[in-house]
Scaffold this motif. Structure first.
Motif, mmCIF file in Angstrom:
data_model
loop_
_atom_site.group_PDB
_atom_site.id
_atom_site.type_symbol
_atom_site.label_atom_id
_atom_site.label_comp_id
_atom_site.label_asym_id
_atom_site.label_seq_id
_atom_site.Cartn_x
_atom_site.Cartn_y
_atom_site.Cartn_z
ATOM 1 N N ALA A 1 24.152 63.756 57.604
ATOM 2 C CA ALA A 1 22.526 64.702 57.599
ATOM 3 C C ALA A 1 21.526 64.020 57.261
ATOM 4 N N ARG A 2 21.593 62.314 56.522
ATOM 5 C CA ARG A 2 20.848 62.068 55.677
ATOM 6 C C ARG A 2 19.829 61.573 56.745
ATOM 7 N N ALA A 3 20.321 61.039 57.763
ATOM 8 C CA ALA A 3 19.953 60.700 59.902
ATOM 9 C C ALA A 3 18.720 61.772 59.998
ATOM 10 N N TRP A 4 18.593 62.945 60.193
ATOM 11 C CA TRP A 4 18.251 63.353 61.009
ATOM 12 C C TRP A 4 16.433 63.692 60.975
ATOM 13 N N ALA A 5 16.364 63.759 59.216
ATOM 14 C CA ALA A 5 14.823 63.848 59.455
ATOM 15 C C ALA A 5 14.169 62.570 59.827
ATOM 16 N N GLY A 6 14.570 61.736 59.578
ATOM 17 C CA GLY A 6 14.458 60.240 60.220
ATOM 18 C C GLY A 6 14.050 59.853 62.103
ATOM 19 N N LEU A 7 14.916 60.935 62.802
ATOM 20 C CA LEU A 7 15.179 60.788 64.146
ATOM 21 C C LEU A 7 14.006 62.497 64.359
ATOM 22 N N GLY A 8 12.929 62.442 63.668
ATOM 23 C CA GLY A 8 12.456 63.007 63.712
ATOM 24 C C GLY A 8 12.811 65.359 64.161
ATOM 25 N N PHE A 9 13.900 65.504 63.768
ATOM 26 C CA PHE A 9 14.311 66.322 63.908
ATOM 27 C C PHE A 9 13.541 67.339 62.606
ATOM 28 N N GLY A 10 13.119 68.325 62.640
ATOM 29 C CA GLY A 10 12.876 69.374 62.021
ATOM 30 C C GLY A 10 13.981 70.510 61.330
ATOM 31 N N PHE A 11 15.178 70.609 61.233
ATOM 32 C CA PHE A 11 16.419 70.798 61.073
ATOM 33 C C PHE A 11 17.690 70.788 61.570
ATOM 34 N N ALA A 12 19.028 70.712 61.124
ATOM 35 C CA ALA A 12 20.233 69.649 61.248
ATOM 36 C C ALA A 12 20.926 71.809 60.809
ATOM 37 N N GLU A 13 21.291 71.646 61.747
ATOM 38 C CA GLU A 13 22.931 72.537 61.716
ATOM 39 C C GLU A 13 24.317 72.288 62.166
ATOM 40 N N LEU A 14 24.089 72.016 60.668
ATOM 41 C CA LEU A 14 26.085 71.135 60.289
ATOM 42 C C LEU A 14 27.042 71.869 60.861
ATOM 43 N N GLY A 15 28.294 71.793 61.067
ATOM 44 C CA GLY A 15 29.158 72.114 60.849
ATOM 45 C C GLY A 15 29.604 72.245 62.619
ATOM 46 N N THR A 16 30.705 73.268 62.891
ATOM 47 C CA THR A 16 30.720 74.118 62.417
ATOM 48 C C THR A 16 31.913 73.934 61.725
ATOM 49 N N VAL A 17 32.334 74.042 60.458
ATOM 50 C CA VAL A 17 33.669 73.760 59.603
ATOM 51 C C VAL A 17 33.891 75.306 59.375
ATOM 52 N N THR A 18 35.306 75.152 58.755
ATOM 53 C CA THR A 18 36.182 76.043 59.025
ATOM 54 C C THR A 18 36.427 76.357 57.434
ATOM 55 N N ALA A 19 37.164 77.381 56.240
ATOM 56 C CA ALA A 19 37.983 77.670 55.471
ATOM 57 C C ALA A 19 38.101 76.792 54.710
ATOM 58 N N GLN A 20 39.630 75.978 56.013
ATOM 59 C CA GLN A 20 40.609 75.431 56.073
ATOM 60 C C GLN A 20 40.080 73.855 57.007
#
Ligand code: FMN
Length: 360
Positions: free
Chosen positions: A88-107
């Motif tokens: 997550a800390r790398a995406w801004a440096g690669l020029g992305f304007g946002f990042a959608e992390l996941g998909t995560v689940t409750a477990q």
């Protein structure tokens, strides 16, 4: 000048980096992906100057305000690329304007048996049936906590969306509570939440796009977001499948509007196998979702339909392989775009090319 630099980046990636990448690890697409995420995780932890330099080369384009969020650029990381937020800390440096992390689940869960990712190189496509392998919403929350991420504070330079899915062992009747658990863990860190009900790889998941099920799920999540933060609830987006009929899409739109959903993400991967070319046709029988070039036209058409039938903002995803594809997605009415397969095939040049589009 802009175009020359983008072309040089593209050439370098496709001719030098990609052939090595695709051959490494015995050509195992998933292992290579994990290596890439690990490397980006390390790069993202380097002092800010390195990333700052990166983003000045990559440009950011003109940015946009959407659902109360300030996006510094209009191209984002699509869900699934960084499921656990390790990079997550790398995406801004690669020029992305946002990042959608996941998909995560409750477990936390292991996902489907391997192999579960297949490159269809002649078609600029991928088939995957990962099945939401992830460390769970709590692990993502604590990782982001460690980096000081709070909703709205842009601690990692860009807004972060968080994509939520249903835990495989949770029966469909328990789906709402499963999504709510993840929402409660992540709502104070996410700039937006994406409800993923469109992956083809969790049995029954796509049935949550249907009438009553979608109504119940969206209402419950929007209501809980208000309970968690009454004055400024986290915006909820819904990600749809490209395989919906137009009528089903209109129903989804109507339900989302009534529930107070902030916007749509169109689209996820497709079950369709049209667009596989040459030797890749042998992969047609692999179960899973197809992404990349075969999706370009369908995803764009879905975005155009949504924009014609609704005032909800749309993030366009699916087969954005070139800056021109992104431009066409913007022209179809998308406010933002997301890339996954195009980034794998064309690397950071794609991001830079989108950021430096003449009208961006
Ligand atoms: C290997 C792989 C894993 C994915 N995992 C997810 C996921 O966890 N959640 C999700 O919403 N979409 C997931 N996607 C779908 C992408 O986010 C995107 O919607 C889709 O691939 C279309 O965009 P593309 O053609 O740029 O890849 C995944 C795609 C791929 C190729």
């Amino acid at each position: 000048m802009d175009e020359m630099l983008t072309r040089a980046l593209l050439h370098g990636y496709r001719q030098v980096v990609r052939p090595g990448l695709f051959r490494a690890r015995g050509g195992d697409a998933e292992k290579i992906h994990e290596d890439m995420i690990r490397a980006l995780g390390i790069a993202g932890g380097l002092p800010g100057a390195v990333l700052g330099a990166g983003s000045s080369v990559m440009g950011t384009g003109k940015g946009v305000e959407l659902a109360g969020i300030s996006f510094p650029g209009r191209v984002g990381v699509a869900a699934g690329l960084d499921k656990n937020g390790l990079a997550a800390r790398a995406w801004a440096g690669l020029g992305f304007g946002f990042a959608e992390l996941g998909t995560v689940t409750a477990q936390a869960q292991p996902g489907n048996p391997k192999p579960r990712v297949f490159r269809a190189k002649q078609s600029d496509a991928v088939i995957n049936r990962m099945g939401f392998n992830n460390e769970g919403a709590a692990a993502l929350a604590s990782r982001l906590d460690g980096w000081g991420v709070r909703r709205g504070n842009a601690a990692l330079g860009i807004p972060l969306g968080m994509s939520l899915g249903k835990t495989k062992v949770t029966p469909l009747e328990g789906a709402v509570e499963d999504y709510l658990r993840s929402l409660r863990l992540l709502a104070d860190k996410a700039d937006y939440i994406a409800i993923n009900i469109s992956s083809p790889n969790t049995p029954g998941l796509r049935s949550l796009q249907d009438g009553d099920a979608l109504r119940e799920l969206t209402r419950a999540l929007v209501a809980e977001a208000k309970v968690l933060n009454p004055s400024n609830p986290v915006p909820i987006f819904v990600k749809v499948a490209p395989d919906l009929t137009w009528d089903a899409l209109y129903e989804v739109i109507g339900t989302c509007e009534l529930a107070g959903v902030a916007g749509l993400i169109a689209t996820n991967t497709t079950l369709d196998r049209k667009g596989l070319k040459g030797d890749d046709v042998r992969l047609a029988d692999e179960a899973g979702g197809l992404s990349g070039a075969p999706l370009t036209v369908r995803s764009r058409a879905m975005v155009a339909r949504i924009v014609q039938h609704s005032s909800l903002p749309v993030m366009g995803a699916g087969g954005i392989m070139t800056p021109a594809d992104a431009q066409a997605m913007f022209d179809a009415g998308a406010s933002l775009v997301q890339v996954y397969t195009g980034f794998i095939y064309n690397g950071p040049a794609l991001v830079r090319g989108i950021n430096t589009l003449p009208h961006n």
